[in-house]
Write a protein that holds these residues in place. Structure first.
Motif, PDB file in Angstrom:
ATOM      1  N   SER A 182     -29.068   0.453  29.992  1.00 19.50           N
ATOM      2  CA  SER A 182     -30.244   0.787  29.190  1.00 19.50           C
ATOM      3  C   SER A 182     -30.755   2.173  29.539  1.00 19.50           C
ATOM      4  N   ALA A 183     -31.187   2.895  28.504  1.00 20.68           N
ATOM      5  CA  ALA A 183     -31.811   4.207  28.678  1.00 20.68           C
ATOM      6  C   ALA A 183     -33.172   4.145  28.013  1.00 20.68           C
ATOM      7  N   GLY A 184     -34.215   4.054  28.827  1.00 21.36           N
ATOM      8  CA  GLY A 184     -35.545   3.874  28.260  1.00 21.36           C
ATOM      9  C   GLY A 184     -35.690   2.481  27.680  1.00 21.36           C
ATOM     10  N   LYS A 185     -36.670   2.326  26.810  1.00 17.24           N
ATOM     11  CA  LYS A 185     -36.956   1.014  26.238  1.00 17.24           C
ATOM     12  C   LYS A 185     -36.153   0.732  24.975  1.00 17.24           C
ATOM     13  N   LYS A 186     -35.568   1.770  24.363  1.00 17.81           N
ATOM     14  CA  LYS A 186     -35.019   1.595  23.023  1.00 17.81           C
ATOM     15  C   LYS A 186     -33.501   1.664  22.940  1.00 17.81           C
ATOM     16  N   LEU A 187     -32.838   2.280  23.915  1.00 20.94           N
ATOM     17  CA  LEU A 187     -31.390   2.477  23.826  1.00 20.94           C
ATOM     18  C   LEU A 187     -30.673   1.549  24.804  1.00 20.94           C
ATOM     19  N   HIS A 188     -29.745   0.752  24.266  1.00 19.42           N
ATOM     20  CA  HIS A 188     -28.996  -0.201  25.068  1.00 19.42           C
ATOM     21  C   HIS A 188     -27.546  -0.223  24.607  1.00 19.42           C
ATOM     22  N   ALA A 189     -26.655  -0.521  25.545  1.00 21.29           N
ATOM     23  CA  ALA A 189     -25.231  -0.680  25.215  1.00 21.29           C
ATOM     24  C   ALA A 189     -24.613  -1.589  26.276  1.00 21.29           C
ATOM     25  N   LEU A 190     -23.446  -2.110  25.935  1.00 19.41           N
ATOM     26  CA  LEU A 190     -22.712  -2.970  26.862  1.00 19.41           C
ATOM     27  C   LEU A 190     -21.402  -2.306  27.248  1.00 19.41           C
ATOM     28  N   LEU A 191     -21.145  -2.238  28.545  1.00 17.25           N
ATOM     29  CA  LEU A 191     -19.803  -1.901  29.006  1.00 17.25           C
ATOM     30  C   LEU A 191     -19.026  -3.210  29.052  1.00 17.25           C
ATOM     31  N   GLN A 192     -17.948  -3.276  28.314  1.00 13.27           N
ATOM     32  CA  GLN A 192     -17.136  -4.505  28.240  1.00 13.27           C
ATOM     33  C   GLN A 192     -15.897  -4.330  29.116  1.00 13.27           C
ATOM     34  N   ALA A 193     -15.848  -5.106  30.178  1.00  9.43           N
ATOM     35  CA  ALA A 193     -14.706  -5.021  31.092  1.00  9.43           C
ATOM     36  C   ALA A 193     -13.471  -5.652  30.461  1.00  9.43           C
ATOM     37  N   VAL A 194     -12.412  -4.873  30.356  1.00  8.67           N
ATOM     38  CA  VAL A 194     -11.172  -5.387  29.723  1.00  8.67           C
ATOM     39  C   VAL A 194      -9.999  -5.212  30.678  1.00  8.67           C
ATOM     40  N   ALA A 249     -20.549  -2.287  40.638  1.00 11.37           N
ATOM     41  CA  ALA A 249     -19.318  -2.920  41.134  1.00 11.37           C
ATOM     42  C   ALA A 249     -19.064  -4.208  40.363  1.00 11.37           C
ATOM     43  N   GLY A 250     -18.096  -4.975  40.808  1.00 13.76           N
ATOM     44  CA  GLY A 250     -17.691  -6.177  40.084  1.00 13.76           C
ATOM     45  C   GLY A 250     -18.802  -7.189  39.921  1.00 13.76           C
ATOM     46  N   LYS A 251     -19.738  -7.271  40.875  1.00  9.07           N
ATOM     47  CA  LYS A 251     -20.796  -8.287  40.818  1.00  9.07           C
ATOM     48  C   LYS A 251     -21.739  -8.070  39.633  1.00  9.07           C
ATOM     49  N   GLU A 252     -21.775  -6.847  39.083  1.00  7.94           N
ATOM     50  CA  GLU A 252     -22.649  -6.579  37.923  1.00  7.94           C
ATOM     51  C   GLU A 252     -22.055  -7.087  36.609  1.00  7.94           C
ATOM     52  N   ILE A 253     -20.773  -7.437  36.599  1.00  7.55           N
ATOM     53  CA  ILE A 253     -20.139  -7.945  35.369  1.00  7.55           C
ATOM     54  C   ILE A 253     -20.555  -9.402  35.190  1.00  7.55           C
ATOM     55  N   ASN A 254     -21.172  -9.739  34.044  1.00  6.41           N
ATOM     56  CA  ASN A 254     -21.611 -11.119  33.837  1.00  6.41           C
ATOM     57  C   ASN A 254     -20.437 -12.005  33.423  1.00  6.41           C
ATOM     58  N   ASN A 255     -20.717 -13.279  33.196  1.00  8.97           N
ATOM     59  CA  ASN A 255     -19.657 -14.252  32.891  1.00  8.97           C
ATOM     60  C   ASN A 255     -18.924 -13.932  31.585  1.00  8.97           C
ATOM     61  N   ALA A 256     -19.609 -13.221  30.696  1.00  8.52           N
ATOM     62  CA  ALA A 256     -18.981 -12.858  29.420  1.00  8.52           C
ATOM     63  C   ALA A 256     -18.197 -11.547  29.523  1.00  8.52           C
ATOM     64  N   ARG A 292     -11.634  -2.943  33.658  1.00  2.91           N
ATOM     65  CA  ARG A 292     -12.357  -3.717  34.668  1.00  2.91           C
ATOM     66  C   ARG A 292     -12.141  -3.143  36.074  1.00  2.91           C
ATOM     67  N   ARG A 293     -10.927  -2.633  36.322  1.00  6.53           N
ATOM     68  CA  ARG A 293     -10.623  -2.113  37.655  1.00  6.53           C
ATOM     69  C   ARG A 293     -11.492  -0.917  38.026  1.00  6.53           C
ATOM     70  N   LYS A 294     -11.920  -0.126  37.017  1.00  5.93           N
ATOM     71  CA  LYS A 294     -12.791   1.012  37.284  1.00  5.93           C
ATOM     72  C   LYS A 294     -14.156   0.552  37.787  1.00  5.93           C
ATOM     73  N   ILE A 295     -14.642  -0.554  37.196  1.00  3.60           N
ATOM     74  CA  ILE A 295     -15.939  -1.076  37.644  1.00  3.60           C
ATOM     75  C   ILE A 295     -15.805  -1.689  39.037  1.00  3.60           C
ATOM     76  N   GLU A 296     -14.759  -2.502  39.214  1.00  2.00           N
ATOM     77  CA  GLU A 296     -14.590  -3.200  40.487  1.00  2.00           C
ATOM     78  C   GLU A 296     -14.351  -2.225  41.640  1.00  2.00           C
ATOM     79  N   ALA A 297     -13.768  -1.064  41.338  1.00  2.00           N
ATOM     80  CA  ALA A 297     -13.532  -0.049  42.368  1.00  2.00           C
ATOM     81  C   ALA A 297     -14.806   0.730  42.699  1.00  2.00           C
ATOM     82  N   GLY A 298     -15.839   0.564  41.860  1.00  3.37           N
ATOM     83  CA  GLY A 298     -17.099   1.268  42.082  1.00  3.37           C
ATOM     84  C   GLY A 298     -17.289   2.381  41.069  1.00  3.37           C
ATOM     85  N   LEU A 299     -18.128   2.124  40.070  1.00  2.00           N
ATOM     86  CA  LEU A 299     -18.398   3.097  39.004  1.00  2.00           C
ATOM     87  C   LEU A 299     -19.824   3.612  39.184  1.00  2.00           C
ATOM     88  N   SER A 300     -19.979   4.917  39.280  1.00  2.00           N
ATOM     89  CA  SER A 300     -21.330   5.461  39.470  1.00  2.00           C
ATOM     90  C   SER A 300     -22.184   5.168  38.240  1.00  2.00           C
TER      91      SER A 300
END
Length: 417
Positions: A405-417, A392-399, A343-351
């Protein structure tokens, strides 16, 4: 030939599963007169099978469903050499431990497709290490060497291609075809097996075994192959930008497996419904007339059926629901493939560029930048056009997730731990 009399060959021909046979009419007669035992071999060169093997598994499944006896030959012995067919480099030699681990995983996959409970035609699963490990070299040469033609082996298309391109072919690999022929002979003697099946790339090896049995025992046995499947665009079946489409959930998520089939080209849907599902052909014909957006319903049926056979109904339903939430509703479904990140990597600013690569949706930073420039990159469903954008941290949802997403068909979740 005319319409086959046997149920099994009828199924293969109607569904496009039959490519070559050493003597189709004689095999049809043998299948009509009684139940037969037939085998397909699976080497343990990986800890999973991928969908390049799926057609052969389906052939064994139909063999059992039409009242015949399928034999699954696990190549614990031949995996110590590796099949050189149409390979331009030597296979990596595996340790005994690696082969044993791969063997267990492959058996688990095959048991999903083939029934062990049919009392009248039980599945036989056997490892060729049982006899190959015990072969005495000089005795083997004396007993069978005179029946094996080196001239014939040099004429195999897979060997000719290797030699014509001046790629090395070791004596170790050259022996693979001999051992596969001997496997057929051993299965004939032990279980009355009269048919070897495989993909069309195995035709030379299969014919080799048929001829060996006829020379040694003067008995009629047969070889049969399925076609090698490619998409309507000519691409090899089972390959994606992210790698092979595995039949093991640990190597490919059920959702990504489902999505592979959902995203095939319109021109391939009906053919793949015939090849890879057991949907009745009259229902396939009904789906064949669908056009426009309706063809997507046929794709979902294909994805559901193939996933159900591989991973079970519950997993197939879950994958379909994740897809519905992601594509039809636009929600952030927690069932999407997840990648843990501090989570700290996202909150610090992940490109965004690094995030796309980290999520596995691009193979490199340059590929991620091209995706952004093309307008195909999205964070939490919002399009990103700036290559320097930061998460940044504001992009992390409540879960605790960030949807990439990459295009219309490829999706993944970054899970902040």
């Amino acid at each position: 030939m005319p319409v086959p009399k046997s149920d099994y060959l009828n199924v293969l021909m109607e569904r496009g599963l039959l490519y070559q046979c050493t003597n189709l009419e004689a095999l049809d007669q043998a299948l009509t007169g009684s139940r037969i035992a037939a085998y397909i071999g699976f080497d343990c060169t990986s800890n999973s099978l991928h969908i390049g093997s799926l057609l052969q598994i389906i052939m064994l499944r139909w063999l059992q469903k039409t009242g015949n006896k399928p034999i699954v030959l696990i190549g614990g012995g031949t995996s110590k050499i590796g099949d050189p067919s149409f390979k331009f480099n030597k296979r990596k030699l595996l340790s005994e431990e690696e082969i044993c681990n791969n063997k267990l995983n492959i058996k688990n996959i095959l048991n999903k497709y083939l029934s062990l409970s049919a009392a009248s035609h039980n599945l036989i699963m056997v490892d060729n290490a049982e006899w190959l490990d015990k072969l005495e070299y000089i005795k083997f040469l004396r007993d069978y060497g005179s029946y094996i033609s080196v001239n014939q082996m040099l004429g195999f298309e897979s060997v000719k291609l290797r030699l014509d391109r001046e790629y090395s072919l070791s004596f170790l690999e050259f022996n693979y075809s001999i051992l596969q022929a001997y496997d057929f002979l051993e299965l004939y003697r032990r279980y009355g097996c009269v048919l070897q099946m495989g993909g069309s790339d195995q035709w030379g090896n299969i014919v080799h075994g048929v001829k060996l049995i006829r020379r040694v025992n003067d008995n009629k046995v047969y070889g049969l192959t399925s076609p090698l499947i490619s998409s309507s665009s000519g691409a090899k079946m089972g390959k994606t930008t992210k790698g092979a489409v595995w039949l093991n959930e640990e190597k490919l998520s059920v959702y990504n497996f489902w999505q592979y089939w959902r995203n095939i080209k319109d021109a391939d849907v009906i053919r793949f419904l015939k090849l890879f599902t057991e949907i009745p052909l009259d229902e396939v014909s009904r789906l064949a007339v669908l056009g426009g957006a309706e063809i997507n319903e046929a794709k979902k049926i294909l994805a559901n059926e193939v996933t159900r056979m591989c991973h079970g109904q519950i997993a197939a339903n879950a994958a379909a629901e994740i897809s519905h939430c992601t594509f039809d509703v636009g929600a952030i479904s927690e069932g999407l493939p997840k990648v843990d990140i501090d989570r700290r990597k996202i909150e610090a600013g992940l490109s965004v560029v690094n995030a796309i690569v980290y999520a596995g949706l691009a193979s490199s930073k340059s590929a991620a930048r091209r995706l952004i420039r093309a307008g195909g990159a999205r964070i939490n469903n919002a399009t990103i056009l700036n290559e320097s954008a930061i998460i940044a941290g504001k992009e992390i949802n409540n879960a605790g997730f960030v949807k990439i997403s990459a295009g219309k068909k490829l999706h993944a979740l970054l899970q902040a731990v």
